[in-house]
Design a protein around this motif. Structure first.
Motif, mmCIF file in Angstrom:
data_model
loop_
_atom_site.group_PDB
_atom_site.id
_atom_site.type_symbol
_atom_site.label_atom_id
_atom_site.label_comp_id
_atom_site.label_asym_id
_atom_site.label_seq_id
_atom_site.Cartn_x
_atom_site.Cartn_y
_atom_site.Cartn_z
ATOM 1 N N ALA A 3 0.823 -1.205 0.000
ATOM 2 C CA ALA A 3 0.000 0.000 0.000
ATOM 3 C C ALA A 3 0.858 1.256 0.000
ATOM 4 O O ALA A 3 0.558 2.233 -0.700
ATOM 5 N N ILE A 4 1.950 1.234 0.760
ATOM 6 C CA ILE A 4 2.794 2.425 0.861
ATOM 7 C C ILE A 4 3.539 2.679 -0.445
ATOM 8 O O ILE A 4 3.676 3.831 -0.885
ATOM 9 N N LYS A 5 4.010 1.625 -1.097
ATOM 10 C CA LYS A 5 4.704 1.802 -2.370
ATOM 11 C C LYS A 5 3.762 2.393 -3.423
ATOM 12 O O LYS A 5 4.174 3.239 -4.221
ATOM 13 N N ALA A 6 2.512 1.942 -3.440
ATOM 14 C CA ALA A 6 1.534 2.502 -4.381
ATOM 15 C C ALA A 6 1.303 3.981 -4.094
ATOM 16 O O ALA A 6 1.236 4.811 -5.015
ATOM 17 N N LEU A 7 1.190 4.308 -2.824
ATOM 18 C CA LEU A 7 1.000 5.705 -2.423
ATOM 19 C C LEU A 7 2.209 6.552 -2.831
ATOM 20 O O LEU A 7 2.062 7.658 -3.385
ATOM 21 N N LEU A 8 3.417 6.052 -2.574
ATOM 22 C CA LEU A 8 4.638 6.787 -2.922
ATOM 23 C C LEU A 8 4.759 6.970 -4.427
ATOM 24 O O LEU A 8 5.193 8.031 -4.904
ATOM 25 N N SER A 9 4.367 5.945 -5.191
ATOM 26 C CA SER A 9 4.418 6.049 -6.648
ATOM 27 C C SER A 9 3.526 7.167 -7.149
ATOM 28 O O SER A 9 3.917 7.938 -8.032
ATOM 29 N N ARG A 10 2.333 7.272 -6.577
ATOM 30 C CA ARG A 10 1.422 8.355 -6.967
ATOM 31 C C ARG A 10 2.007 9.720 -6.625
ATOM 32 O O ARG A 10 1.688 10.721 -7.282
ATOM 33 N N ARG A 11 2.867 9.772 -5.622
ATOM 34 C CA ARG A 11 3.462 11.037 -5.197
ATOM 35 C C ARG A 11 4.829 11.286 -5.829
ATOM 36 O O ARG A 11 5.516 12.243 -5.477
#
Length: 498
Positions: free
Chosen positions: A447-455
């Protein structure tokens, strides 16, 4: 009290088959219920506190998965950026941390700034538990006039400069002066003094023996240094110094230098040593001998031809940094003369009303580190510089823990942090076993990697670090060094094809 430099002790890394001392081992792996198949745990910070926390969690829970987040592109924190470059043996602990990072149940995510790229509440949503182990980034300010003058640096920044911390790579200290003053009498202060006074020919020997990873840029500056005298100043007396006997011996035996100690500072200490704990007694005995006994033989001959000197100034507190006539740089420091109230290591300094001016061209402040608050959602005590906690549990925030300096303050050696981190992980595992942490699956780093990718944030993996590590080692071989550290984050990213 200034934080002590990290030290390696042979027993620091317990083998995986050997339990910690009695009384510190949590419940065995087999006692965890089947409902706790894969607890997802996040550790923020990849210094000793973070890695020791992760190591203990992985060792004592057979299914736990631990992700370690780090703001730097590279791991290991103060072991990489704080240990003196002429103490390579201290860095052996990196081998233990590497084995932890290579576990299939552990992941390293560098280049992620928690509190900016991802918030603590977002981490808590993705993990069953979050451990804050991010250390103490800041130095304690002197808060005196003239502190902002050119030629005044924190010892933390100076250490970061010669150790290759990217944010300090352009520090460019001017070492053309004759005298430097270090404020503080801890291990960091002695490390800095030793680096300043180490003769160029001795540095050459270290290079030939591949025993230093000091950066080439700082080495060039130190080779041209004109500093001949270093004063190490403390507010209190010989019984309150924070450095250890190992660092003191190194200073006394430093080639090409001689110590300057005033025997008057040691009057009456002989009788008081009987009641001291053994480590303090041995340290005081060495100080007393150095101050009062006349050297003989080879030692006398060595000191007679020494071109450089260092000294301990006791009962002095910084009052003002004095500027040069054009006010463009430091020219000296005004010290308030102090006296002690109370006894022993807890005595405190009070000003007598007298002052003295000490000429110098460089001032390094080594009066301690301090932690920063990481996220508005996390309680923080600005006075103590720690996260309020009970046995590592962050106050009023279930599932959030802390270890290391941000838990207890910037004190102790690496063994202190190891034990502290093991206790925090033990507390976490006890809470997990008791059903006090969230139940059900958590997505963890997915979940965190997906969030970081969006950012637009690209985490650095441990395999990425291994590529950077190989590059550093390769560069160091050409200069006869164990490694030549990469200093520019942008260069690191280019080497990784980012």
């Amino acid at each position: 009290m200034a934080p002590r430099c990290w030290r390696w002790w042979p027993w620091l890394a317990w083998p995986r088959t050997r339990p910690p001392p009695a009384g510190s081992t949590p419940s065995s792996r087999q006692q965890f219920s089947t409902q706790e198949q894969t607890p997802q745990i996040c550790v923020v910070g990849s210094g000793p506190a973070g890695f020791y926390t992760a190591q203990h969690l992985l060792k004592h829970h057979a299914q736990a998965h631990v992700d370690i987040y780090e703001k730097q592109l590279v791991p290991f924190g103060l072991v990489r950026f704080g240990v003196a470059p002429d103490h390579p043996e201290v860095k052996n602990v990196i081998h233990t941390f590497t084995q932890t990072a290579l576990s299939e149940r552990c992941a390293f995510l560098g280049n992620v700034v928690v509190g900016r790229d991802v918030t603590v509440p977002e981490l808590r949503e993705a993990y069953h538990a979050v451990v804050l182990s991010y250390g103490a980034k800041d130095h304690r300010a002197l808060e005196i006039p003239g502190e902002a003058l050119p030629g005044v640096f924190s010892a933390r920044a100076f250490v970061g400069w010669y150790n290759g911390l990217p944010e300090n790579r352009e520090l460019a200290p001017d070492l053309s002066c004759d005298t430097a003053v270090i404020l503080g009498q801890g291990n960091v202060a002695l490390d800095v003094a030793r680096i300043l006074l180490t003769p160029p020919e001795h540095v050459k020997v270290l290079l030939l023996c591949q025993k230093t990873d000091i950066t080439e840029a700082s080495l060039g500056t130190l080779r041209q240094s004109r500093v001949k005298t270093v004063w190490i100043v403390g507010r209190r007396g010989p019984l309150q110094v924070a450095f250890t006997i190992k660092e003191l011996r190194e200073m006394i035996q430093l080639p090409g230098t001689r110590p300057i100690l005033d025997p008057a500072d040691f009057l009456g200490l002989q009788d008081r040593m009987k009641e001291m704990p053994r480590p303090r007694k041995r340290l005081t005995e060495l100080l007393l001998r150095t101050a009062t006994e006349k050297p003989e033989g080879e030692e006398a001959a060595r000191r007679a031809v020494a071109a450089r000197a260092w000294g301990l100034r006791f009962f002095r507190s910084p009052q003002q940094v004095l500027p040069s006539p054009d006010r463009q740089r430091v020219a000296g420091i005004r010290l308030a003369v102090t006296r002690l109230e109370g006894v022993g290591e807890t005595a405190w300094a009070v000003p007598t009303g007298d002052t003295e001016d000490l000429p110098c061209g460089l001032v390094l402040s080594s009066v301690g580190y301090k932690s920063r608050p990481i996220d508005p959602s996390v309680p923080f005590d600005p006075k103590l510089g720690v996260i309020p906690n009970t046995e590592g549990r962050v106050v009023d925030v279930p599932g959030l823990y802390c270890s290391g300096w941000v838990k207890r303050g910037p004190t102790g050696v690496i063994a202190t942090t190891m034990t502290d981190s093991f206790f925090t992980s033990q507390t976490l595992l006890q809470d997990l076993k008791a059903g006090l942490l969230p139940s059900g699956p958590r997505p963890g780093s997915a979940a965190i990697k997906a969030l970081l990718s969006r950012r637009g944030v690209q985490p650095i993996s441990f395999s990425d670090w291994e590529k950077l590590d190989a590059k550093e080692v390769s560069r160091g071989q050409g200069a006869g060094k164990p490694r030549e550290k990469l200093l520019d984050p942008q260069e690191m990213l280019r080497l990784l094809g980012r």
